[in-house]
Design a protein around this motif. Structure first.
Motif, short mmCIF file in Angstrom:
data_model
loop_
_atom_site.label_atom_id
_atom_site.label_comp_id
_atom_site.label_asym_id
_atom_site.label_seq_id
_atom_site.Cartn_x
_atom_site.Cartn_y
_atom_site.Cartn_z
N LYS A 4 0.87 -1.18 0.00
CA LYS A 4 0.00 0.00 0.00
C LYS A 4 0.90 1.23 0.00
CE LYS A 4 -3.70 -2.54 0.98
NZ LYS A 4 -4.72 -2.83 0.03
N VAL A 5 0.72 2.09 -0.98
CA VAL A 5 1.62 3.23 -1.13
C VAL A 5 0.85 4.53 -1.33
CG1 VAL A 5 3.45 1.81 -2.15
CG2 VAL A 5 1.82 2.99 -3.65
N ALA A 6 1.58 5.60 -1.25
CA ALA A 6 1.11 6.91 -1.71
C ALA A 6 1.96 7.28 -2.91
CB ALA A 6 1.24 7.95 -0.62
N ILE A 7 1.33 7.94 -3.87
CA ILE A 7 2.01 8.36 -5.10
C ILE A 7 1.77 9.85 -5.28
CG2 ILE A 7 2.15 8.08 -7.60
CD1 ILE A 7 0.99 5.22 -7.17
N ALA A 8 2.85 10.59 -5.51
CA ALA A 8 2.75 12.02 -5.75
C ALA A 8 3.35 12.36 -7.11
CB ALA A 8 3.48 12.79 -4.66
N VAL A 9 2.70 13.28 -7.80
CA VAL A 9 3.23 13.82 -9.05
C VAL A 9 3.29 15.34 -8.90
CG1 VAL A 9 2.87 14.08 -11.54
CG2 VAL A 9 2.24 11.93 -10.41
N VAL A 10 4.45 15.90 -9.20
CA VAL A 10 4.62 17.35 -9.18
C VAL A 10 5.00 17.82 -10.57
CG1 VAL A 10 5.30 17.38 -6.73
CG2 VAL A 10 7.07 17.27 -8.51
N ASP A 11 4.81 19.11 -10.83
CA ASP A 11 5.21 19.66 -12.12
C ASP A 11 6.71 19.94 -12.10
OD1 ASP A 11 5.59 22.10 -10.78
OD2 ASP A 11 3.75 22.98 -11.58
N GLY A 12 7.22 20.49 -13.18
CA GLY A 12 8.65 20.74 -13.28
C GLY A 12 9.19 21.72 -12.26
N GLY A 13 8.33 22.52 -11.68
CA GLY A 13 8.75 23.45 -10.62
C GLY A 13 8.62 22.88 -9.22
N GLY A 14 8.18 21.64 -9.13
CA GLY A 14 8.04 20.99 -7.83
C GLY A 14 6.71 21.25 -7.14
N LEU A 15 5.74 21.81 -7.88
CA LEU A 15 4.42 22.06 -7.28
C LEU A 15 3.51 20.86 -7.49
CD1 LEU A 15 3.95 25.74 -8.44
CD2 LEU A 15 4.68 24.91 -6.19
N PRO A 16 2.72 20.51 -6.47
CA PRO A 16 1.88 19.31 -6.56
C PRO A 16 0.85 19.38 -7.69
CG PRO A 16 2.01 20.10 -4.30
CD PRO A 16 2.63 21.16 -5.16
N VAL A 17 0.73 18.28 -8.40
CA VAL A 17 -0.31 18.10 -9.41
C VAL A 17 -1.35 17.12 -8.88
CG1 VAL A 17 -0.81 17.27 -11.75
CG2 VAL A 17 1.28 18.59 -11.31
N LEU A 18 -0.85 16.01 -8.28
CA LEU A 18 -1.75 14.99 -7.75
C LEU A 18 -1.02 14.19 -6.68
CD1 LEU A 18 -4.51 13.47 -8.08
CD2 LEU A 18 -3.32 11.96 -9.66
#
Length: 133
Positions: free
Chosen positions: A23-37
């Motif tokens: 069971k994990v958490a997954i984070a995606v950020v944009d190229g500037g390091g700001l959260p997308v999801l």
């Protein structure tokens, strides 16, 4: 990045984690390091979303895999000390940058398994994002 592509990439990561029995958490950020999801699977530890996000941000800021940063820091005490004074950065497997035409466009962070497991799930997400670009 297209939102649907990000959701699909995270879904693929969840599928891989489920197949691995973690069971994990997954984070995606944009190229500037700001959260997308940021998505946390039910049953994962409560802190995993924060660790995943910090791994993604670290990968974006340094434009390198967080596992690579950890290895380099472990071999160089001044580098290690310099990196660890920055609050909120996490060095360990599971954070990967995503590039398009040599430019950073996103980064992925995963937390909840071992470092190797986090890295495996992160690769699935990063590869799905890369294919969508």
């Amino acid at each position: 990045m297209d939102f649907e592509a990000v959701v699909e990439a995270v879904r693929r990561g969840v599928e891989r984690a489920t197949a691995m029995g973690i069971k994990v958490a997954i984070a995606v950020v944009d190229g500037g390091g700001l959260p997308v999801l940021v998505y946390r699977m039910a049953g994962s530890y409560q802190f995993t979303h924060d660790v995943a996000l910090r791994k993604a941000i670290t990968a974006a800021y340094f434009k390198r895999a967080t596992g690579e940063l950890a290895e380099r820091a472990a071999q160089n005490l001044p580098l290690y000390l310099g990196l660890t004074i920055h609050e909120g950065l996490i060095f360990g497997k599971g954070g990967l940058p995503v590039f398009k035409d040599g430019a950073l466009v996103a980064a992925v962070g995963v937390s909840g398994g071992t470092g190797d497991q986090d890295e495996e799930v992160a690769k699935v997400v990063a590869e799905a994002l890369q294919r969508s670009l």
